[in-house]
Design an enzyme around this catalytic site. Structure first.
Site, PDB file in Angstrom:
ATOM      1  CG  HIS A 259      35.453  20.574 -29.717  1.00  0.00           C
ATOM      2  ND1 HIS A 259      34.475  20.683 -28.938  1.00  0.00           N
ATOM      3  CD2 HIS A 259      36.644  20.454 -29.052  1.00  0.00           C
ATOM      4  CE1 HIS A 259      34.964  20.563 -27.803  1.00  0.00           C
ATOM      5  NE2 HIS A 259      36.194  20.795 -27.623  1.00  0.00           N
ATOM      6  CD  GLU A 260      40.627  20.451 -29.843  1.00  0.00           C
ATOM      7  OE1 GLU A 260      41.238  21.434 -29.300  1.00  0.00           O
ATOM      8  OE2 GLU A 260      40.167  19.729 -29.262  1.00  0.00           O
TER       9      GLU A 260
ATOM     10  CG  HIS B 141      39.160  24.634 -27.251  1.00  0.00           C
ATOM     11  ND1 HIS B 141      38.336  24.837 -26.257  1.00  0.00           N
ATOM     12  CD2 HIS B 141      38.630  23.312 -27.314  1.00  0.00           C
ATOM     13  CE1 HIS B 141      37.416  23.990 -25.784  1.00  0.00           C
ATOM     14  NE2 HIS B 141      37.772  22.707 -26.478  1.00  0.00           N
TER      15      HIS B 141
END
Length: 396
Positions: A42-43, A46
């Site tokens: 997920h990170e 980003h």
């Protein structure tokens, strides 16, 4: 003799508690690893989006809290922190200080490489990149599984009516009984779709609340068609028709040091009666266990020869009743696909799971929830569920 069996039973309790403790340790380990992997992906979403949009990433951390280890490259602090249940990607101009003034805000919007200085579309892309990375990760995992294939255990399509073996705490559903199904029926098809195993039945029924389904069943030599309408089970937010799978009481495994092993049972044995009650299927066995007996008088068949034994049991709040017996179930092998077809299958399954998530939220809003904690999981519960699935997979 009885004293020898009693001594074995005491040792079994100790062995079961050790196994229970080991399961907890493995559940926590794999749970933390699995959740950390999901958050890392997920990170990374980003992080990748921020780099593509020329937004300065200040820190990329696996875990929270104090840094354990790290290094700096191109102005970015890469680190591993103590609390591994998560992680974060800190971008320039993303976090505000408590005393942040309007002038500071205006300055941050004009600062090169700042998140605030990005256009609205870039901000949306950066924020959305985390969930999109998880979806892409799911697609990749599903595609790999489709290429490699897998073996899974399930039950056949022969059924047992739930009300006939209702156990304490069960939510009783009578849709199948009301429709005329009987214990021993085989469900061949639902709405024209063939049912290969019990998982197929569950998949269709669980998503069809209030919808009339046409069941084609086999009862002996007769083929019947019966309409069945699944009912929503209070507290579960999925649909049921009130059936259990029929699994023959054939022992597949007896755990060493367990009550089953102490009773002399072995893989391949077929249970016939317990305390004088006929055992036609495993549900009958578990139904007797639900009464928390401390002794089972068992008649079983080994290589066609009937034998008898006694199993001594103990019940605790921690481990419940542990017999050490695992019953034989059907094994199915999924087909293997080429790369192109696997990618399509991966995309279909990802979309299907996404649809189930949306459908679940719709159900929550439609039926209402008294306690959100019953249906929504935080990091701790997610860790527990991921760990339990991993331990279950490795144990098989």
């Amino acid at each position: 003799n009885w004293q020898e069996s009693s001594g074995k039973s005491t040792r079994n309790i100790t062995s079961n508690r050790k196994a229970w403790l080991m399961d907890i340790i493995m559940t926590v380990f794999f749970g933390i690893f699995g959740l950390s992997l999901l958050i890392l992906v997920h990170e990374l979403g980003h992080y990748t989006a921020a780099r593509l949009c020329a937004v300065q990433v200040e820190t990329f951390s696996i875990g929270f809290g104090k840094k354990i280890w790290g290094f700096t490259h191109n102005g970015i602090n890469y680190q591993v922190s103590w609390f591994l249940l998560g992680g974060y990607c800190k971008m320039k101009g993303e976090m505000f200080k408590p005393d942040f003034t309007e002038e500071d805000f205006k300055k941050a919007k004009e600062e090169k490489g700042s998140f605030l200085a990005s256009t609205s579309l870039k901000k949306i892309f950066i924020v959305a990149a985390g969930p999109l990375a998880n979806l892409l990760f799911a697609l990749i995992i599903f595609s790999i599984i489709a290429i490699v294939g897998f073996t899974f255990e399930t039950s056949g399509t022969k059924i047992i009516l739930q009300p006939e073996y209702a156990m304490e705490g069960d939510n009783i559903t009578t849709a199948a009984m009301d429709a005329g199904l009987k214990t021993g029926d085989k469900i061949c098809a639902i709405n024209g779709k063939d049912m290969e195993h019990f998982n197929d039945i569950y998949d269709v029924v669980s998503r069809s609340q209030g919808k009339e389904l046409l069941f084609r069943i086999r009862r002996g030599d007769d083929v019947l068609r019966l309409p069945v309408t699944p009912q929503e089970v209070p507290g579960e937010y999925v649909s049921r028709i009130g059936i259990y799978p029929w699994d023959d009481p054939v022992i597949a495994l007896v755990k060493e040091g367990s009550p089953g092993a102490a009773a002399g049972l072995e893989a391949g044995d077929i249970l016939l009666t317990i305390n004088g009650n006929p055992i036609e299927h495993t549900t009958a066995f578990f139904y007797i266990l639900s009464g928390k007996p401390d002794r089972l008088d068992i008649a079983y068949s080994r290589s066609g020869v009937k034998q008898n034994t006694v199993m001594l049991l103990s019940w605790t709040e921690e481990t419940g009743i542990e017999t050490g017996i695992r019953f034989k179930r059907l094994q199915f092998r999924s087909p293997k696909y080429n790369l192109f077809t696997a990618l399509i299958r991966g995309a279909e399954q990802t979309i299907e799971v996404l649809g189930l998530i949306v459908q679940s939220f719709a159900i929550l809003f439609r039926v209402g929830v008294k306690d959100v904690s019953d249906v929504v999981a935080g990091p701790i519960r997610i860790t527990q569920m991921v760990g339990q699935q991993a331990v279950s997979g490795f144990s098989k």
